[in-house]
Design a protein around this motif. Structure first.
Motif, PDB file in Angstrom:
ATOM      1  N   HIS A  95     -40.773  44.367 -86.992  1.00  0.00           N
ATOM      2  CA  HIS A  95     -42.048  44.388 -86.210  1.00  0.00           C
ATOM      3  C   HIS A  95     -43.171  43.543 -87.185  1.00  0.00           C
ATOM      4  O   HIS A  95     -44.289  43.721 -86.762  1.00  0.00           O
ATOM      5  CB  HIS A  95     -42.410  45.562 -86.052  1.00  0.00           C
ATOM      6  CG  HIS A  95     -41.518  46.612 -85.313  1.00  0.00           C
ATOM      7  ND1 HIS A  95     -41.411  46.443 -84.037  1.00  0.00           N
ATOM      8  CD2 HIS A  95     -40.564  47.731 -85.781  1.00  0.00           C
ATOM      9  CE1 HIS A  95     -40.661  47.261 -83.422  1.00  0.00           C
ATOM     10  NE2 HIS A  95     -39.843  47.953 -84.477  1.00  0.00           N
ATOM     11  N   TRP A  96     -42.711  42.545 -87.855  1.00  0.00           N
ATOM     12  CA  TRP A  96     -43.569  41.792 -88.547  1.00  0.00           C
ATOM     13  C   TRP A  96     -44.330  40.781 -87.752  1.00  0.00           C
ATOM     14  O   TRP A  96     -43.676  40.453 -86.745  1.00  0.00           O
ATOM     15  CB  TRP A  96     -42.889  41.113 -89.619  1.00  0.00           C
ATOM     16  CG  TRP A  96     -43.711  40.062 -90.382  1.00  0.00           C
ATOM     17  CD1 TRP A  96     -44.580  40.373 -91.565  1.00  0.00           C
ATOM     18  CD2 TRP A  96     -43.692  38.465 -90.118  1.00  0.00           C
ATOM     19  NE1 TRP A  96     -45.198  38.912 -91.752  1.00  0.00           N
ATOM     20  CE2 TRP A  96     -44.685  38.021 -91.008  1.00  0.00           C
ATOM     21  CE3 TRP A  96     -43.057  37.839 -89.307  1.00  0.00           C
ATOM     22  CZ2 TRP A  96     -44.821  36.635 -91.076  1.00  0.00           C
ATOM     23  CZ3 TRP A  96     -43.598  36.613 -89.447  1.00  0.00           C
ATOM     24  CH2 TRP A  96     -44.194  36.100 -90.117  1.00  0.00           C
ATOM     25  N   THR A  97     -45.339  40.643 -87.830  1.00  0.00           N
ATOM     26  CA  THR A  97     -46.270  39.813 -86.914  1.00  0.00           C
ATOM     27  C   THR A  97     -46.560  38.619 -87.909  1.00  0.00           C
ATOM     28  O   THR A  97     -47.533  38.715 -88.777  1.00  0.00           O
ATOM     29  CB  THR A  97     -47.403  40.452 -86.408  1.00  0.00           C
ATOM     30  OG1 THR A  97     -47.130  41.844 -85.767  1.00  0.00           O
ATOM     31  CG2 THR A  97     -48.527  39.576 -85.475  1.00  0.00           C
ATOM     32  N   PRO A  98     -46.242  37.271 -86.911  1.00  0.00           N
ATOM     33  CA  PRO A  98     -46.801  36.142 -88.067  1.00  0.00           C
ATOM     34  C   PRO A  98     -48.364  35.912 -88.159  1.00  0.00           C
ATOM     35  O   PRO A  98     -49.178  36.444 -87.293  1.00  0.00           O
ATOM     36  CB  PRO A  98     -46.427  35.024 -86.906  1.00  0.00           C
ATOM     37  CG  PRO A  98     -45.579  35.550 -86.238  1.00  0.00           C
ATOM     38  CD  PRO A  98     -45.676  37.057 -85.853  1.00  0.00           C
ATOM     39  N   PRO A  99     -48.735  35.408 -89.094  1.00  0.00           N
ATOM     40  CA  PRO A  99     -50.530  35.404 -89.539  1.00  0.00           C
ATOM     41  C   PRO A  99     -51.146  34.934 -88.523  1.00  0.00           C
ATOM     42  O   PRO A  99     -52.225  35.160 -88.321  1.00  0.00           O
ATOM     43  CB  PRO A  99     -50.381  34.483 -90.570  1.00  0.00           C
ATOM     44  CG  PRO A  99     -49.002  34.629 -91.391  1.00  0.00           C
ATOM     45  CD  PRO A  99     -47.906  34.806 -90.251  1.00  0.00           C
ATOM     46  N   SER A 100     -50.861  34.082 -87.788  1.00  0.00           N
ATOM     47  CA  SER A 100     -51.548  33.209 -86.770  1.00  0.00           C
ATOM     48  C   SER A 100     -51.926  34.125 -85.434  1.00  0.00           C
ATOM     49  O   SER A 100     -52.885  34.033 -84.989  1.00  0.00           O
ATOM     50  CB  SER A 100     -50.936  31.829 -86.176  1.00  0.00           C
ATOM     51  OG  SER A 100     -49.497  32.121 -85.701  1.00  0.00           O
ATOM     52  N   VAL A 101     -50.872  35.136 -85.476  1.00  0.00           N
ATOM     53  CA  VAL A 101     -51.199  36.152 -84.202  1.00  0.00           C
ATOM     54  C   VAL A 101     -52.003  37.141 -84.700  1.00  0.00           C
ATOM     55  O   VAL A 101     -52.917  37.622 -83.958  1.00  0.00           O
ATOM     56  CB  VAL A 101     -49.771  36.675 -83.731  1.00  0.00           C
ATOM     57  CG1 VAL A 101     -49.960  37.761 -82.842  1.00  0.00           C
ATOM     58  CG2 VAL A 101     -48.892  35.569 -83.288  1.00  0.00           C
ATOM     59  N   ARG A 102     -51.957  37.510 -85.802  1.00  0.00           N
ATOM     60  CA  ARG A 102     -52.729  38.392 -86.602  1.00  0.00           C
ATOM     61  C   ARG A 102     -54.051  38.016 -86.500  1.00  0.00           C
ATOM     62  O   ARG A 102     -55.173  38.820 -86.224  1.00  0.00           O
ATOM     63  CB  ARG A 102     -52.222  38.803 -88.078  1.00  0.00           C
ATOM     64  CG  ARG A 102     -51.949  40.277 -88.203  1.00  0.00           C
ATOM     65  CD  ARG A 102     -51.589  40.505 -89.700  1.00  0.00           C
ATOM     66  NE  ARG A 102     -50.223  40.095 -89.779  1.00  0.00           N
ATOM     67  CZ  ARG A 102     -49.490  39.660 -90.925  1.00  0.00           C
ATOM     68  NH1 ARG A 102     -50.442  39.142 -91.655  1.00  0.00           N
ATOM     69  NH2 ARG A 102     -48.215  39.339 -90.975  1.00  0.00           N
ATOM     70  N   THR A 103     -54.417  36.679 -86.954  1.00  0.00           N
ATOM     71  CA  THR A 103     -55.929  36.298 -87.134  1.00  0.00           C
ATOM     72  C   THR A 103     -56.536  36.006 -85.692  1.00  0.00           C
ATOM     73  O   THR A 103     -57.448  36.256 -85.510  1.00  0.00           O
ATOM     74  CB  THR A 103     -55.906  34.840 -87.935  1.00  0.00           C
ATOM     75  OG1 THR A 103     -55.052  34.065 -87.198  1.00  0.00           O
ATOM     76  CG2 THR A 103     -55.399  35.077 -89.213  1.00  0.00           C
ATOM     77  N   ALA A 104     -55.546  35.855 -84.594  1.00  0.00           N
ATOM     78  CA  ALA A 104     -56.053  35.797 -83.319  1.00  0.00           C
ATOM     79  C   ALA A 104     -56.399  36.903 -82.683  1.00  0.00           C
ATOM     80  O   ALA A 104     -57.539  37.058 -82.032  1.00  0.00           O
ATOM     81  CB  ALA A 104     -54.988  34.881 -82.441  1.00  0.00           C
TER      82      ALA A 104
END
Length: 107
Positions: A95-104
């Motif tokens: 369920h890890w979320t890539p950083p670019s998705v997290r910042t968006a």
């Protein structure tokens, strides 16, 4: 075990865990790698699949082992330990979320 990993990897198209991996430095840094031992490959593949990165498996030929015995597949204990490590690692990062998705999402 490979079937379990395939499900956890989200259909990445791999039929085995790669022994040789090639990845750009900036992409590897974005994957926020944490594992230091046996789970490293699983973490990288799971996170790459979660980040929708292109994953390509290139078939290679292996030569037979010339000497010694594998610490992983050479014993029941080693095989069980490896299976446990690989599966728990895959679940940990499923369920890890890539950083670019997290910042968006936080913007």
């Amino acid at each position: 075990m490979l079937t379990v990993l395939r499900v956890l990897l989200g259909g990445s198209g791999l039929c085995d865990l790669p022994s040789f991996k090639a990845i750009r430095v900036e992409v590897l840094e974005a994957l926020e790698m944490r594992e230091m031992n046996l789970g490293w490959t699983v973490e990288m593949v799971v996170k790459a699949a979660r980040a929708d990165l292109r994953i390509v498996q290139v078939p290679i030929n292996y030569r037979p082992r010339l000497a010694g015995r594998s610490k992983v597949s050479g014993t029941v204990r080693g095989s069980l330990r490896a299976a446990w490590t690989l599966v728990t690692c895959a679940v940990r990062y499923a369920h890890w979320t890539p950083p670019s998705v997290r910042t968006a999402e936080t913007a």
